[in-house]
Design an enzyme around this catalytic site. Sequence first.
Site, PDB file in Angstrom:
ATOM      1  CG  HIS A  17      -2.302  -4.538  -3.609  1.00  0.00           C
ATOM      2  ND1 HIS A  17      -1.866  -3.267  -3.947  1.00  0.00           N
ATOM      3  CD2 HIS A  17      -3.659  -4.498  -3.661  1.00  0.00           C
ATOM      4  CE1 HIS A  17      -2.906  -2.497  -4.179  1.00  0.00           C
ATOM      5  NE2 HIS A  17      -4.007  -3.224  -4.005  1.00  0.00           N
ATOM      6  CG  ASP A  19      -0.849   0.481  -4.577  1.00  0.00           C
ATOM      7  OD1 ASP A  19      -0.460   0.962  -5.660  1.00  0.00           O
ATOM      8  OD2 ASP A  19      -2.024   0.609  -4.165  1.00  0.00           O
ATOM      9  CE  LYS A  20       2.155  -2.431   1.467  1.00  0.00           C
ATOM     10  NZ  LYS A  20       3.235  -1.689   2.069  1.00  0.00           N
ATOM     11  CD  GLU A  45       8.412   8.029  -4.148  1.00  0.00           C
ATOM     12  OE1 GLU A  45       7.533   7.154  -3.995  1.00  0.00           O
ATOM     13  OE2 GLU A  45       8.835   8.736  -3.214  1.00  0.00           O
ATOM     14  CD  GLU A  58      14.324  13.155  -5.748  1.00  0.00           C
ATOM     15  OE1 GLU A  58      13.726  13.128  -6.848  1.00  0.00           O
ATOM     16  OE2 GLU A  58      13.796  12.873  -4.679  1.00  0.00           O
ATOM     17  CE  LYS A 178      -7.663  -3.997  -1.651  1.00  0.00           C
ATOM     18  NZ  LYS A 178      -8.324  -2.838  -2.308  1.00  0.00           N
ATOM     19  CG  PHE A 242      -8.833 -11.442  -8.343  1.00  0.00           C
ATOM     20  CD1 PHE A 242      -8.052 -10.754  -9.263  1.00  0.00           C
ATOM     21  CD2 PHE A 242      -8.679 -11.113  -7.001  1.00  0.00           C
ATOM     22  CE1 PHE A 242      -7.142  -9.790  -8.873  1.00  0.00           C
ATOM     23  CE2 PHE A 242      -7.782 -10.145  -6.591  1.00  0.00           C
ATOM     24  CZ  PHE A 242      -7.005  -9.488  -7.526  1.00  0.00           C
ATOM     25  CG  ASP A 250      -5.116  -1.034  -9.908  1.00  0.00           C
ATOM     26  OD1 ASP A 250      -4.945  -0.042 -10.626  1.00  0.00           O
ATOM     27  OD2 ASP A 250      -5.583  -0.970  -8.760  1.00  0.00           O
ATOM     28  CB  ALA A 251      -0.807   1.334 -12.424  1.00  0.00           C
ATOM     29  NE  ARG A 256      -1.907   3.597  -5.645  1.00  0.00           N
ATOM     30  CZ  ARG A 256      -2.101   3.515  -6.962  1.00  0.00           C
ATOM     31  NH1 ARG A 256      -2.373   4.613  -7.658  1.00  0.00           N
ATOM     32  NH2 ARG A 256      -2.003   2.370  -7.582  1.00  0.00           N
ATOM     33  CE  LYS A 257      -3.831  -0.481  -1.222  1.00  0.00           C
ATOM     34  NZ  LYS A 257      -3.892   0.621  -2.203  1.00  0.00           N
ATOM     35  CE  LYS A 277       9.098   9.209   1.769  1.00  0.00           C
ATOM     36  NZ  LYS A 277       8.014   9.904   2.485  1.00  0.00           N
ATOM     37  CE  LYS A 281      15.300  11.022   2.018  1.00  0.00           C
ATOM     38  NZ  LYS A 281      16.729  10.850   1.685  1.00  0.00           N
ATOM     39  CG  ASP A 283       7.721  11.562   5.646  1.00  0.00           C
ATOM     40  OD1 ASP A 283       7.177  12.297   6.478  1.00  0.00           O
ATOM     41  OD2 ASP A 283       7.773  11.810   4.434  1.00  0.00           O
TER      42      ASP A 283
END
Length: 396
Positions: A17, A19-20, A45, A58, A178, A242, A250-251, A256-257, A277, A281, A283
Amino acid sequence: MARSNYLFTSESVSEGHPDKVSDQISDAVVDLFLSKDPEARVACEALTTTQRVVLAGEIRCKGVYDNKSGWAPGALEEIEKAVRATVKRIGYEQKGFHWESFAFENYLHGQSAHIAQGVDESGNKDEGAGDQGIMFGFACDETPGLMPATLYYSHRILERMAADRHGRHVDFLEPDAKSQVTLAYENGMPVRATALVVSTQHAVGADQRKLRDYVKGVFADVLPDGWLPADEATFVNPTGLFEIGGPDGDAGLTGRKIIVDTYGGAAPHGGGAFSGKDPTKVDRSAAYISRYMAKNIVAAGLAKKCTIQLSYAIGIAEPLSLYVDTHGTGTVDEARLEAVLPKLLRLTPKGIRTHLGLNKPIYQPTASYGHFGREANGDFFSWERTDLVDALKQSI
């Protein structure tokens, strides 16, 4: 009062995918830097789109980059090599996205000195959190790995399909896919599936009936006996063809997941992404230790379900708050758990990294099929261990 009979749904996305793909690229950069310098600072990113990958963020890493001298010789080439190797491993060799020929742009630059002064250890100052924020951990007794069953089976379906693709057991699957699993709960526990969905990229001209039969076979293999829904509640590529997928269709963006990465919507999320990260971090690292604490509470039999929240302020070492909720399933008062946990392990960024062994290049495997509920192999997924159980029982 909590509901005991209901339907609940979670989704997963495959390693292909878009995003992955971005998440895995970002964590490939994290692993590369940590392999050079265990104290590296990384916030990377990635953007993926048709025949293009862009990095931004960074960094600070001994022997690779510092703000005074910039990039070390060969460092930029090594980063690009790691990025292309990641895309190759996933399996993209398509006209619209090919590991060998996509355009690559690298806009990584030095970490802000103002952030560094708050995070770095110095003199009597302990290492501070890399940012403010709230992080959640969760565990429940629905599966052997103490994860929500809807997400667990969503991941396992796509993992099985990816294994069949990589092993060349089928010749019609492409990397992007998916899944979605809806389960019926009775008395608070999953008992059967009421709807299953898979949309998967496939080879040009693939036999659609053969594809559907294959996916339905995966459903049957992955789900427990007797759980399959009626055929009309099973959806395989419901929109039809598909063929165009991945970053060409799709970008993709890092982070985002985050619901797929965590608990499939069965628990709160603090909002911060993990991939790209380094473990200073919070997060990432505080979400991992929160899962570790919640899982050990459930594994110790102190609750059937547990949610934990931590909060931090940038530059401050100790968490601002610790919250435990056992959702009415606990055998011990939550306030007692909140008092005991900080005595069993340090919840500062450095304490977390030390306890879980996070300053190592272990992150790319986390970036697909979930950060939680996975095998605790050696240094990998150390937050899935249940080695706090005995200490918890003795302290309560």
